[in-house]
Design a protein around this motif. Structure first.
Motif, PDB file in Angstrom:
ATOM      1  N   THR A 145       0.820  -1.216   0.000  1.00 51.49           N
ATOM      2  CA  THR A 145       0.000   0.000   0.000  1.00 51.49           C
ATOM      3  C   THR A 145       0.849   1.260   0.000  1.00 51.49           C
ATOM      4  O   THR A 145       0.331   2.345  -0.274  1.00 51.49           O
TER       5      THR A 145
ATOM      6  N   ILE B   5      -3.161   3.934   2.324  1.00 53.49           N
ATOM      7  CA  ILE B   5      -4.523   3.742   2.818  1.00 53.49           C
ATOM      8  C   ILE B   5      -4.769   4.663   4.010  1.00 53.49           C
ATOM      9  O   ILE B   5      -3.962   4.721   4.947  1.00 53.49           O
TER      10      ILE B   5
ATOM     11  N   THR C 298      -7.972   6.158   0.051  1.00 48.01           N
ATOM     12  CA  THR C 298      -6.533   6.372  -0.129  1.00 48.01           C
ATOM     13  C   THR C 298      -6.219   7.859  -0.220  1.00 48.01           C
ATOM     14  O   THR C 298      -7.104   8.696  -0.444  1.00 48.01           O
TER      15      THR C 298
END
Length: 733
Positions: free
Chosen positions: A387, A391, A407
């Motif tokens: 990620t 996030i 996000t």
């Protein structure tokens, strides 16, 4: 000739000594060789100091034998400066400086006291500081008041920042009568509760230091404070065990019963008149279905009982539903006029209620912690990889099939929890497009800060009538968007906030939703209107978190002003205010019973509040640095689960202990993936012994168990209707 000195032989004739009224020396004195001192306002005698004059008079009295007069003059002249002004020997006679000296005296004595009494005695410093400052201003000592305020304000900035901001504007006596904060303290007595031993030690010290400033402090205690002394018992907060625990933990938070009614930390009284102790009565009962919808639910439950008969010893669905309705009707239920209007129930609403009854009957029952051993918990952790710390938020759908992640790259991604490919928008229209593993929802022009699925339940039929159909998202672009999970497209854009929207959440029955923003307001919306319905104003800073009461008659807002407020939905009136946190509010969750509220902050503390009386029930600590990001309740409202930045999921006992035997223990932050049982004696969970030891944190005895992750901050935790726990976070190596 007058003034001429005779030059006859021999010594000049001695004449009596005289002191001129103008301060000069007479001619007779010059001839006799004697010196006398003038006392007038002019002449050469003015330069002689008061001390020299006193010395001459004392020498004269001693020669004449006036011993008593000499002794009295010596006693009085000992308390005079070189200019003859009296030197004050008591602090209270030293003008405006007395308050600073007295406060410093009290502060140093408290810091040098026994550790078990420090937490309670420190609570006296704030009211003494406030009343000393107000007295300085009222007594026309503006310069001394400024110095006093600047010297000691730093001690209270963490806890009384709002009051300090209000008091800072006071500079003249007229301000004391017009300033809102000053009027609250001037017209009411500050309540402080101390154990008898601590109070007696305090009074004994102040009496022994009466001249050094003790009398000033005693005067403030007598005229401005209401000091309540209590005996130590094993059950209350002043027991020896509790005092030792508070001293060991170095807790610095306001006592629940401290302060001024309507303004004190921990109080729920929001009446503008600080003396009023009457709280608005709350109706916290569950809202029941109307007669027609209830009958539809009963018919569906009867059909389900016929199709799938209950097991031996298990109640039927109809019996479980009737028992639930009977329990809800016995509680204090808000009337229809006290609730926001709801659209007529649809077939989907009936099906969702049937599914809730089934899940409630078949759930894993969780009781209170007993004998030091908590209930067994099951936690499913969903970890997101690669990620790149992008996030910002997570949410699980009520049918436990989807997870959505917001996000900082301005989009939302939705996944299937069981790995089933999600249908595309054209396939939803029957044109058979290719399924995808996930879907992006693109439309925001700023980072997405919160996502929330509309209410849904699991479905046993193929039509999945109760599945999640809508998703809300809030963003830094000041908007809230409503997304269709069938068309995978934005349906509505809601505008109204004047800043980034930090949080959004659905109401318990859908249709309505709530937002909190940087503009210091919370707003109530409905899906069928583009404008907000209600505006909630009262916080001094951003409204970071919001949540609904289970009956939708009330809402809760949490802010970085360290306060939690409770509001009535129908008119926007505040009915409770909770100010016990020492950090920014980072999570809120109301219990399914509707009677308790859990709030968490960024210093790792969870506070449980009893809503009806507006009281603080308990504080729970265990999370490490970084704060707590999510809270959830079990169906029975007996257990709270939390997740936070320290990479752990922790389970907490809600029950108030009947004794003070539980002691806090030390554990480390984070962990290597093993479960930590609350009953076990764990020193730390920092991994292999060769590595550097993690920072130790205090864990209160309320913790039942903890589930560390592998470097994955926990963004979201959620209890299912069957008392299983879902958790989600991103792996950050």
């Amino acid at each position: 000739m007058a003034g001429q000195i005779p030059l006859s032989g021999g010594n000049p004739t001695a004449r009596p000594t005289t002191i001129g009224s103008g301060g000069g020396i007479s001619m007779a004195q010059q001839r006799s060789g004697e010196t006398s001192i003038g006392v007038g306002s002019s002449g050469p005698g003015v330069g002689m100091s008061q001390q020299n004059l006193n010395g001459i008079v004392l020498e004269y009295l001693s020669k004449k034998g006036y011993n008593r007069t000499e002794a009295m003059l010596r006693m009085e002249s000992a308390n005079q400066d070189v200019d003859g002004r009296p030197i004050p020997t008591r602090v209270e006679d030293s003008g405006g400086v007395k308050y600073g000296k007295a406060f410093d005296l009290l502060r140093h004595w408290i810091e040098e006291n026994l550790e078990i009494y420090k937490p309670d005695l420190r609570r006296l410093l704030w009211p003494v500081f406030v009343y000393s400052f107000l007295d300085l201003v009222s007594d026309f000592y503006p310069h001394e008041a400024r110095i006093f305020f600047s010297n000691f304000r730093e001690m209270f900035e963490n806890e009384h920042e709002a009051d300090l901001r209000g008091l800072q504007a006071i500079a003249l006596p007229e301000h004391v009568g017009t300033n809102e904060i000053a009027k609250i303290y001037q017209t009411q007595r500050y309540r402080a509760t101390l154990s008898q031993t601590a109070f007696f030690n305090l009074i004994q010290f102040l009496e022994s230091k009466e001249k050094e400033g003790g009398a000033v402090i005693v005067g403030i205690l007598q005229s401005r404070l209401n000091v309540v002394t209590v005996e130590r018992t094993a059950e209350d907060q002043f027991s020896l065990a509790k005092l030792l625990e508070r001293a060991k933990n170095k807790e610095d938070y306001p006592a629940e019963d401290e302060g001024i009614p309507g303004h004190n930390p921990g109080s729920a009284n929001i009446d503008s008149s600080a003396g009023s102790a009457v709280l608005t009565k709350l109706k916290l009962g569950h809202v029941t279905l109307d007669a027609e919808a209830r009958q539809d639910v009963l018919w569906d439950l009867e059909d389900e009982d016929k199709t799938n008969p209950p097991a031996v010893g298990q109640p039927s669905l109809v019996e479980a539903f009737e028992q639930r309705i009977k329990r809800e009707e016995s509680e204090d239920i808000p009337g229809r006029t006290e609730l926001p209007p709801r659209p007529p129930p649809l077939a989907r609403d009936v099906a969702m209620e049937v599914q809730r009854v089934k899940e409630n009957r078949d759930r894993l029952k969780i009781s209170e912690k007993t004998g030091g051993v908590g209930p067994g918990m099951n936690v499913v952790m969903y970890t997101f990889h690669n990620t790149h710390d992008g996030i910002t938020c997570l949410d699980f759908s009520g049918d436990y099939l989807l997870v959505a992640a917001g996000t900082d790259m301005h989009f939302i991604r939705v996944w299937s929890l069981d790995g089933t490919p999600l249908p595309g928008p054209s396939q939803a229209n029957g044109q058979g497009s290719r399924p995808a593993a996930s879907h992006r929802l693109i439309g925001h022009s700023g980072p997405v800060y919160a996502v929330s699925f509309a209410p849904a339940t699991a479905s046993s039929d193929k039509q999945q009538i109760t599945k999640a159909k809508y998703l809300l998202s809030s963003s830094a672009d000041k908007t809230v968007r409503l997304w269709s999970l069938d068309a995978w497209a934005c349906l509505v854009v809601y505008k109204g906030h004047d800043g980034p929207v930090w949080d959004v959440t659905w109401g318990p029955f859908g249709h309505y939703f709530l937002t909190g923003s940087h503009d210091r307001t919370a707003r109530l919306w409905s899906t069928d209107r583009v404008d907000y319905l209600r505006l909630f104003v009262g916080h001094d800073r951003d409204v970071d978190h919001v949540c609904f009461h289970p009956n939708s008659a009330y809402i809760f807002t949490g802010s970085c002003d360290k306060m939690v407020r409770m509001w009535l939905v129908t008119n926007g009136y505040p009915v409770r205010m909770f100010t016990g946190h020492t950090g920014n509010i980072t999570a809120l969750a109301c219990s399914p019973s509707g009677k308790l509220l859990a709030s968490a902050d960024d210093v790792g503390t969870i506070i449980l509040w009893d809503l009806a009386p507006g009281k603080l029930l308990k504080r729970m600590r265990g999370h490490g640095k970084g704060g707590i990001w999510s809270l959830t309740w079990s169906v029975e409202s007996t257990v709270v689960v939390s997740g936070g930045a320290d990479g752990t999921v922790r389970v907490w006992d809600v029950q108030i202990p009947s004794d003070a035997s539980g002691q806090a223990k030390v554990v480390g932050e984070g962990g290597a993936g093993q479960k930590i049982d609350g009953a076990a004696q764990v020193a730390n969970v920092s991994g292999p012994g060769g590595k550097k030891k993690a920072k130790e944190v205090m864990v209160t005895s309320d913790q039942i168990s903890a589930f560390p992750t592998k470097k994955s901050p926990v963004y979201k935790v959620m209890f299912t209707q069957q008392n299983l726990v879902l958790a989600g976070g991103a792996y950050l190596p």
